[in-house]
Design a protein around this motif. Structure first.
Motif, PDB file in Angstrom:
ATOM      1  N   THR A 166       0.969  -1.260  -0.140  1.00 54.93           N
ATOM      2  CA  THR A 166       0.045  -0.063   0.195  1.00 54.93           C
ATOM      3  C   THR A 166       1.056   1.414  -0.047  1.00 54.93           C
ATOM      4  OG1 THR A 166       0.004   0.254   2.102  1.00 54.93           O
ATOM      5  CG2 THR A 166      -1.454  -1.494   1.413  1.00 54.93           C
ATOM      6  N   ALA A 167       0.348   2.523  -0.079  1.00 55.80           N
ATOM      7  CA  ALA A 167       0.985   3.681  -0.168  1.00 55.80           C
ATOM      8  C   ALA A 167       1.561   4.231   1.317  1.00 55.80           C
ATOM      9  CB  ALA A 167       0.000   4.683  -0.212  1.00 55.80           C
ATOM     10  N   ARG A 168       1.257   3.485   2.299  1.00 57.41           N
ATOM     11  CA  ARG A 168       1.801   3.403   3.591  1.00 57.41           C
ATOM     12  C   ARG A 168       2.957   2.263   3.851  1.00 57.41           C
ATOM     13  NH1 ARG A 168      -3.049   3.539   7.909  1.00 57.41           N
ATOM     14  NH2 ARG A 168      -3.538   1.554   6.629  1.00 57.41           N
ATOM     15  N   GLY A 169       3.060   1.497   2.804  1.00 57.71           N
ATOM     16  CA  GLY A 169       4.096   0.163   2.983  1.00 57.71           C
ATOM     17  C   GLY A 169       3.796  -0.958   3.607  1.00 57.71           C
ATOM     18  N   THR A 170       2.295  -1.059   3.843  1.00 52.34           N
ATOM     19  CA  THR A 170       2.076  -2.141   4.505  1.00 52.34           C
ATOM     20  C   THR A 170       1.549  -3.315   3.309  1.00 52.34           C
ATOM     21  OG1 THR A 170      -0.300  -1.297   4.395  1.00 52.34           O
ATOM     22  CG2 THR A 170       1.197  -1.223   6.254  1.00 52.34           C
ATOM     23  N   GLN A 171       1.484  -4.456   3.638  1.00 49.44           N
ATOM     24  CA  GLN A 171       1.287  -5.410   2.737  1.00 49.44           C
ATOM     25  C   GLN A 171      -0.035  -6.250   3.097  1.00 49.44           C
ATOM     26  OE1 GLN A 171       4.293  -8.458   2.534  1.00 49.44           O
ATOM     27  NE2 GLN A 171       3.683  -9.115   0.304  1.00 49.44           N
ATOM     28  N   PRO A 172      -1.166  -6.106   2.221  1.00 52.59           N
ATOM     29  CA  PRO A 172      -2.433  -6.320   2.705  1.00 52.59           C
ATOM     30  C   PRO A 172      -2.663  -7.966   2.370  1.00 52.59           C
ATOM     31  CG  PRO A 172      -2.522  -5.279   0.463  1.00 52.59           C
ATOM     32  CD  PRO A 172      -1.119  -4.921   1.163  1.00 52.59           C
TER      33      PRO A 172
END
Length: 237
Positions: A166-172
């Protein structure tokens, strides 16, 4: 080629395959009771996607000739829970299957194939599901060992790779490659073909997990326990 020889050659390619689980423990294994696996729903449109049960979910995609349904039957321990056909493109909806006795341990979702035999509406349905399903833990993308990766496969890998962060660097969710029908490879080409497939996968999707090598036609089937373990691990089992 004998099953023993093929397994020996495959297991020697440790850079390109997952180690086959010789004795996958039934303790905590959601696939232990194959009789409990059950078809839950089919969604042919965005509006008909069932409401989440709260169970973790994984979804399987692949080109229309990847052998998804046949391999998933082997994973679920049932011969005909998923309908199969000699004609590619048999799956035409998102099909939901519960694993484990009610209320279940996880859901396996079988998606329509992409590629030359795919349809635009199938792609929209798949994209909507992966973009909105909070319970989705991992996407499995299947590749036919005999055919390797073509332009459709590489495009799909790139498409999915762009959604892994994601744009926040998290991995869904995570992405796992699976190579099917490895028994169809000529004996002398196994290593080179798997090396090429792995190279193509990681070039298109650097964050994709290393491919699991499988064959549902070998006796016993090869790679099934490794795939089950991967699915269970993805869903926190």
């Amino acid at each position: 080629m004998t099953t023993f020889l093929l397994k020996t050659r495959l297991c020697s390619r440790c850079l390109y395959i997952r180690k086959e689980m010789a004795a996958y423990s039934t303790k905590g294994n959601p696939f232990a009771d194959s009789s409990s696996a059950e078809f839950m729903a089919a969604a042919k449109s965005i509006e008909s996607i069932p409401t989440s049960t709260g169970l973790p979910e994984i979804i399987v995609t692949g080109r229309a000739n990847a052998g998804k349904s046949t391999l998933l039957n082997a994973v679920l321990g049932r011969r005909s829970l998923l309908s199969t056909s000699s004609k590619a493109g048999h799956t035409r909806s998102l099909n939901f299957y519960r694993v484990g006795a009610e209320p279940g341990k996880l859901l396996v979702v079988d998606a329509p194939g992409y590629g030359a035999r795919g349809r635009a509406e199938w792609g929209k349905l798949f994209d909507h599901y992966i973009a909105t399903r909070e319970q989705l833990k991992r996407i499995y993308i299947f590749f036919n060992a005999k055919h390797g990766l073509n332009a459709f496969d590489k495009e799909m890998l790139e498409h999915l790779s762009a959604k892994l962060l994601t744009a926040r660097g998290t991995q869904p969710f995570t992405l796992q490659a699976v190579v099917t029908k490895v028994d169809l490879l000529p004996n002398g080409q196994i290593g080179s073909v798997l090396k090429t497939i792995s190279k193509d996968i990681f070039k298109a999707a650097p964050l994709c997990l290393p491919p699991i090598i499988t064959s549902s036609e070998m006796s016993p089937p090869f790679g099934i326990d490794a795939l089950r373990e991967s699915m269970a691990e993805a869903c926190g089992q």
